[in-house]
Design a protein around this motif. Structure first.
Motif, PDB file in Angstrom:
ATOM      1  N   SER A  63       0.815  -1.215   0.000  1.00 28.85           N
ATOM      2  CA  SER A  63       0.000   0.000   0.000  1.00 28.85           C
ATOM      3  C   SER A  63       0.847   1.263   0.000  1.00 28.85           C
ATOM      4  N   LYS A  66       0.908   3.470  -3.040  1.00 31.64           N
ATOM      5  CA  LYS A  66      -0.141   4.460  -3.276  1.00 31.64           C
ATOM      6  C   LYS A  66       0.322   5.873  -2.957  1.00 31.64           C
ATOM      7  N   GLN A 137     -12.535   0.057   4.414  1.00 29.88           N
ATOM      8  CA  GLN A 137     -12.058   0.798   5.587  1.00 29.88           C
ATOM      9  C   GLN A 137     -11.160  -0.076   6.457  1.00 29.88           C
ATOM     10  N   ARG A 139      -9.311  -2.693   5.495  1.00 26.07           N
ATOM     11  CA  ARG A 139      -8.029  -2.910   4.816  1.00 26.07           C
ATOM     12  C   ARG A 139      -7.138  -1.681   4.948  1.00 26.07           C
ATOM     13  N   HIS A 140      -7.714  -0.522   4.689  1.00 23.30           N
ATOM     14  CA  HIS A 140      -6.925   0.704   4.767  1.00 23.30           C
ATOM     15  C   HIS A 140      -6.435   0.970   6.185  1.00 23.30           C
ATOM     16  N   HIS A 141      -7.287   0.686   7.160  1.00 21.52           N
ATOM     17  CA  HIS A 141      -6.888   0.897   8.556  1.00 21.52           C
ATOM     18  C   HIS A 141      -5.723  -0.014   8.926  1.00 21.52           C
ATOM     19  N   ARG A 144      -2.448   1.331   7.174  1.00 20.75           N
ATOM     20  CA  ARG A 144      -1.969   2.571   7.785  1.00 20.75           C
ATOM     21  C   ARG A 144      -1.496   2.326   9.216  1.00 20.75           C
ATOM     22  N   LEU A 207      -1.511   8.121   3.480  1.00 18.19           N
ATOM     23  CA  LEU A 207      -2.470   7.026   3.335  1.00 18.19           C
ATOM     24  C   LEU A 207      -3.812   7.392   3.942  1.00 18.19           C
ATOM     25  N   LYS A 208      -3.791   8.153   5.034  1.00 12.59           N
ATOM     26  CA  LYS A 208      -5.047   8.603   5.643  1.00 12.59           C
ATOM     27  C   LYS A 208      -5.805   9.520   4.690  1.00 12.59           C
ATOM     28  N   HIS A 211      -7.232   7.494   1.895  1.00 11.19           N
ATOM     29  CA  HIS A 211      -8.381   6.717   2.374  1.00 11.19           C
ATOM     30  C   HIS A 211      -9.632   7.582   2.446  1.00 11.19           C
ATOM     31  N   GLU A 214     -10.975   8.217  -1.033  1.00 10.90           N
ATOM     32  CA  GLU A 214     -11.641   7.043  -1.618  1.00 10.90           C
ATOM     33  C   GLU A 214     -12.958   6.748  -0.914  1.00 10.90           C
TER      34      GLU A 214
END
Length: 276
Positions: A63, A66, A137, A139-141, A144, A207-208, A211, A214
């Protein structure tokens, strides 16, 4: 590619190297210590392996890419597609839109349109789209959170290295070894602070931001899909979705659906009120 991220890393590195080179006569040699690097980065990796599953760590590292990539999603273009499908659905019906789904490049929008074309109830469509957003959410959490912990572990192991260096120095204490010994001991703290504040923490913040962007995009798409299914007028759908865009990115009046295309609703007259 996101030039800002790359420029930020390069600028930060140049400022640090510039301060090292022009701030003293010894140059970079006194700021290099292999043992300190092993303690900071080796310790950070070891702590990550203890705290998180290996699969999650690999996904978090993936990630990071990104941070260097520009978002490819165009919110204005997606709104135009949603409004187009809303107009088509009002003219031809939802089932007639199946042949147009291959033209949709945004996966989440294509998924939502497929659901309503298949004739699923609105509550089911909403539940599926909400589940997709919740999974995103999560996955992103996870990704990060791992980068954030790198930013916590690196300075901590920098302090560990400093304490180890001080202990080793004090066991062989002499006037000649105090200065160089303290300098080497402090290097581990320096490595940890630089790694945390120039790389890990800024990447976690980036990344936050990605997120949140998105999340807003998927929420906008979900609202548009449900509005199409409920049969709302395209002009109303467009006005609702444009609220997700900053004022400067919203299209001008000439690009919107004409107001005279909206359905007219008769307001009650005074005579109607007396009759009631």
């Amino acid at each position: 590619m996101d030039i800002g991220t790359l420029v930020g890393f390069i600028l930060g590195a140049l400022l640090i190297f510039g301060a090292v080179i022009f701030g003293g006569h010894e140059g970079l040699a006194v700021f290099w210590n292999a043992s300190a690097l092993c303690i900071v980065f080796g310790g950070t990796i070891a702590a990550l392996l203890i705290a998180f599953p290996g699969k999650s760590i690999r996904k978090a590292l993936a990630s990071v890419k990104k941070c260097f990539a520009n978002p490819k999603t165009n919110a204005s273009a997606i709104i135009e597609q949603i409004v187009f499908f809303a107009e088509s659905a009002r003219r031809e019906g939802l089932l007639a839109q199946e042949h147009r789904l291959r033209e949709v490049s945004e996966p989440f929008l294509a998924e939502g349109l497929n659901l309503i074309v298949d004739g699923l109830p609105p509550t089911t469509v909403k539940r599926i789209l909400d589940s997709e957003i919740e999974e995103m959410q999560y996955r992103h959490h996870q990704g990060r959170n791992i980068i954030l912990h790198c930013g916590k572990f690196a300075p901590a192991f920098g302090m560990v290295g400093t304490l180890i260096g001080l202990v080793l120095m004090l066991t062989q204490l002499s006037a000649e070894t105090v200065g160089p010994g303290v300098a080497v001991a402090i290097l581990t703290t320096l490595y940890g602070i630089i790694a945390a504040n120039l790389f890990f923490l800024p990447m976690a913040e980036k990344l936050k931001q990605l997120h949140e962007s998105e999340l807003r995009m998927k929420s906008m798409i979900a609202q548009g899909v449900l509005a199409i299914q409920s049969g709302e007028h395209p002009r109303i759908i467009q006005m609702q979705l444009l609220t997700f865009l900053p004022p400067g990115e919203r299209p001008g009046e000439e690009d919107r659906i004409p107001a005279d295309a909206m359905p007219m609703v008769a307001l009650p007259s005074e005579g109607d009120k007396h009759v009631a």
